[in-house]
Design an enzyme around this catalytic site. Structure first.
Site, PDB file in Angstrom:
ATOM      1  N   THR A   1      -1.282   7.411  -0.309  1.00 54.13           N
ATOM      2  CA  THR A   1      -2.610   7.273  -0.940  1.00 54.13           C
ATOM      3  C   THR A   1      -3.346   6.013  -0.504  1.00 54.13           C
ATOM      4  O   THR A   1      -4.557   5.896  -0.710  1.00 54.13           O
ATOM      5  CB  THR A   1      -2.459   7.201  -2.471  1.00 54.13           C
ATOM      6  OG1 THR A   1      -1.752   5.983  -2.784  1.00 54.13           O
ATOM      7  CG2 THR A   1      -1.679   8.387  -3.016  1.00 54.13           C
TER       8      THR A   1
ATOM      9  N   ASP B   1       4.474  -6.714   9.294  1.00 51.31           N
ATOM     10  CA  ASP B   1       5.535  -6.419  10.261  1.00 51.31           C
ATOM     11  C   ASP B   1       5.511  -7.409  11.419  1.00 51.31           C
ATOM     12  O   ASP B   1       6.562  -7.824  11.916  1.00 51.31           O
ATOM     13  CB  ASP B   1       5.372  -4.992  10.803  1.00 51.31           C
ATOM     14  CG  ASP B   1       5.865  -3.951   9.815  1.00 51.31           C
ATOM     15  OD1 ASP B   1       6.650  -4.312   8.910  1.00 51.31           O
ATOM     16  OD2 ASP B   1       5.457  -2.783   9.937  1.00 51.31           O
TER      17      ASP B   1
ATOM     18  N   ARG C   1       0.846  -1.198   0.000  1.00 52.69           N
ATOM     19  CA  ARG C   1       0.000   0.000   0.000  1.00 52.69           C
ATOM     20  C   ARG C   1       0.878   1.244   0.000  1.00 52.69           C
ATOM     21  O   ARG C   1       1.762   1.375   0.852  1.00 52.69           O
ATOM     22  CB  ARG C   1      -0.888   0.040   1.246  1.00 52.69           C
ATOM     23  CG  ARG C   1      -1.881  -1.052   1.306  1.00 52.69           C
ATOM     24  CD  ARG C   1      -3.030  -0.716   2.242  1.00 52.69           C
ATOM     25  NE  ARG C   1      -2.617  -0.327   3.585  1.00 52.69           N
ATOM     26  CZ  ARG C   1      -3.470   0.051   4.516  1.00 52.69           C
ATOM     27  NH1 ARG C   1      -4.756   0.115   4.256  1.00 52.69           N
ATOM     28  NH2 ARG C   1      -3.057   0.375   5.724  1.00 52.69           N
TER      29      ARG C   1
ATOM     30  N   ASP D   1       0.075  -3.940  12.077  1.00 51.41           N
ATOM     31  CA  ASP D   1       0.551  -4.260  10.724  1.00 51.41           C
ATOM     32  C   ASP D   1       0.895  -5.749  10.655  1.00 51.41           C
ATOM     33  O   ASP D   1       1.871  -6.211  11.261  1.00 51.41           O
ATOM     34  CB  ASP D   1       1.788  -3.408  10.403  1.00 51.41           C
ATOM     35  CG  ASP D   1       2.199  -3.560   8.949  1.00 51.41           C
ATOM     36  OD1 ASP D   1       2.441  -4.707   8.507  1.00 51.41           O
ATOM     37  OD2 ASP D   1       2.269  -2.542   8.241  1.00 51.41           O
TER      38      ASP D   1
HETATM   39  C1  PRP Z   1      -1.332  -4.983   4.171  1.00 48.88           C
HETATM   40  C2  PRP Z   1      -2.120  -6.262   4.199  1.00 48.88           C
HETATM   41  C3  PRP Z   1      -2.901  -6.191   2.917  1.00 48.88           C
HETATM   42  C4  PRP Z   1      -3.163  -4.708   2.793  1.00 48.88           C
HETATM   43  C5  PRP Z   1      -4.583  -4.464   3.180  1.00 48.88           C
HETATM   44  O1  PRP Z   1      -0.246  -5.097   3.341  1.00 48.88           O
HETATM   45  O2  PRP Z   1      -1.329  -7.402   4.297  1.00 48.88           O
HETATM   46  O3  PRP Z   1      -2.201  -6.670   1.794  1.00 48.88           O
HETATM   47  O4  PRP Z   1      -2.280  -4.050   3.688  1.00 48.88           O
HETATM   48  O5  PRP Z   1      -4.884  -3.136   3.007  1.00 48.88           O
HETATM   49  P1  PRP Z   1      -5.952  -2.625   1.944  1.00 48.88           P
HETATM   50  O6  PRP Z   1      -7.162  -3.469   2.123  1.00 48.88           O
HETATM   51  O7  PRP Z   1      -6.169  -1.202   2.393  1.00 48.88           O
HETATM   52  O8  PRP Z   1      -5.348  -2.698   0.595  1.00 48.88           O
HETATM   53  P2  PRP Z   1       0.892  -3.967   3.246  1.00 48.88           P
HETATM   54  O9  PRP Z   1       0.599  -2.998   2.174  1.00 48.88           O
HETATM   55  O10 PRP Z   1       1.126  -3.381   4.621  1.00 48.88           O
HETATM   56  O11 PRP Z   1       2.135  -4.790   2.744  1.00 48.88           O
HETATM   57  P3  PRP Z   1       2.936  -5.964   3.471  1.00 48.88           P
HETATM   58  O12 PRP Z   1       2.038  -7.169   3.509  1.00 48.88           O
HETATM   59  O13 PRP Z   1       4.096  -6.151   2.565  1.00 48.88           O
HETATM   60  O14 PRP Z   1       3.323  -5.507   4.842  1.00 48.88           O
HETATM   61  N1  URA Z   2      -2.737  -3.711   6.770  1.00 45.29           N
HETATM   62  C1  URA Z   2      -2.379  -4.199   7.974  1.00 45.29           C
HETATM   63  O1  URA Z   2      -1.409  -4.962   8.080  1.00 45.29           O
HETATM   64  N2  URA Z   2      -3.091  -3.833   9.037  1.00 45.29           N
HETATM   65  C2  URA Z   2      -4.154  -3.015   8.967  1.00 45.29           C
HETATM   66  O2  URA Z   2      -4.786  -2.721   9.994  1.00 45.29           O
HETATM   67  C3  URA Z   2      -4.509  -2.508   7.701  1.00 45.29           C
HETATM   68  C4  URA Z   2      -3.788  -2.885   6.613  1.00 45.29           C
END
Ligand code: PRP
Ligand code: URA
Length: 209
Positions: free
Chosen positions: A108, A203, A104, A200
């Site tokens: 944005t 993380d 993400r 997160d």
């Molecule tokens: C997180 C999560 C989803 C996304 C959800 O990923 O694992 O993929 O956010 O958010 P959305 O519904 O608003 O799109 P992130 O972008 O943090 O990446 P990561 O899994 O690499 O930490």
């Molecule tokens: N992605 C995450 O990992 N946690 C949230 O709460 C939203 C998006």
């Protein structure tokens, strides 16, 4: 509209309560994500078709039912979706695994694609897309669209925690895709995090914060 199914099974809910706890270690968090995914997979595959087979037991012939050979694929959204894969393939060992890399944009919140690799016969497979978090829905909608663009016909989406905002966005964009969740939380905060959520997920699985 696609269906939203929230799994209330006590084992799932118990494990989820530990997952949410800010004091849960990375090791335990990772194990719990995998265990919850396995339990959810069990529930989400209830509609797999069976066929009758005859099996010769040491005593007599039994009429049994076996999976009718439907081909499946699990598609995690990187990174956090990776944490759900082992639990899923434990239950469906013949499933192939495709990967969609999305993050993400911190400003944005729009999903940015950085990787896409599917099994060559993905169009013949029913796909379960997995990601622990369904927040704004941007990542799920994009991942599902990439699969549809490839020609995939039957897609389910499985997350551990869903926000109402994300569910609505996925239902509107992909009314044919059933959504499975272990919890439907309250709302998103100003940073796009699910409240109360678990923070997160990526993380916490990989220990990157
Ligand atoms: C997180 C999560 C989803 C996304 C959800 O990923 O694992 O993929 O956010 O958010 P959305 O519904 O608003 O799109 P992130 O972008 O943090 O990446 P990561 O899994 O690499 O930490
Ligand atoms: N992605 C995450 O990992 N946690 C949230 O709460 C939203 C998006």
């Amino acid at each position: 509209m696609s269906n939203l199914m929230v799994f209330s099974h006590p084992l799932i809910q118990h494990k989820l309560s530990i997952l949410r706890d800010e004091n849960t270690s990375v090791k335990e968090f990772r194990e719990l994500v995998s265990e919850i995914a396995k339990l959810m997979c069990y529930e989400a595959t209830r509609d797999l078709p069976l066929e009758e087979v005859k099996v010769k037991t040491p005593v007599a012939e039994a009429t049994c039912r076996r999976l009718a050979g439907k081909k499946l694929a699990v598609v995690p959204i990187l990174r956090a979706g990776l944490g759900m894969v082992d639990g899923m393939v434990d239950l469906i060992p013949s499933a192939k695994v495709g990967h969609v890399g999305l993050y993400r944009d911190p400003e944005t919140l729009a999903p940015v694609k950085y990787y896409f690799k599917m099994p060559p016969d993905i169009t013949e497979r029913d796909v379960i897309v997995v990601d622990p978090m369904l927040a704004t829905g941007g990542s799920a909608v994009a991942a599902i669209q990439f699969l549809k663009d490839e020609g995939v016909k039957h897609i389910k989406f499985m997350c551990i925690i869903a926000a109402p905002e994300g569910v609505k966005v996925v239902q509107e964009a992909h009314p044919d895709v059933d959504i499975f969740a272990a919890a439907l939380d309250d709302h998103l905060n100003d940073h796009g995090y699910i409240v109360p959520g678990l923070g997160d997920a990526g993380d916490r699985i990989f220990g990157t914060k």
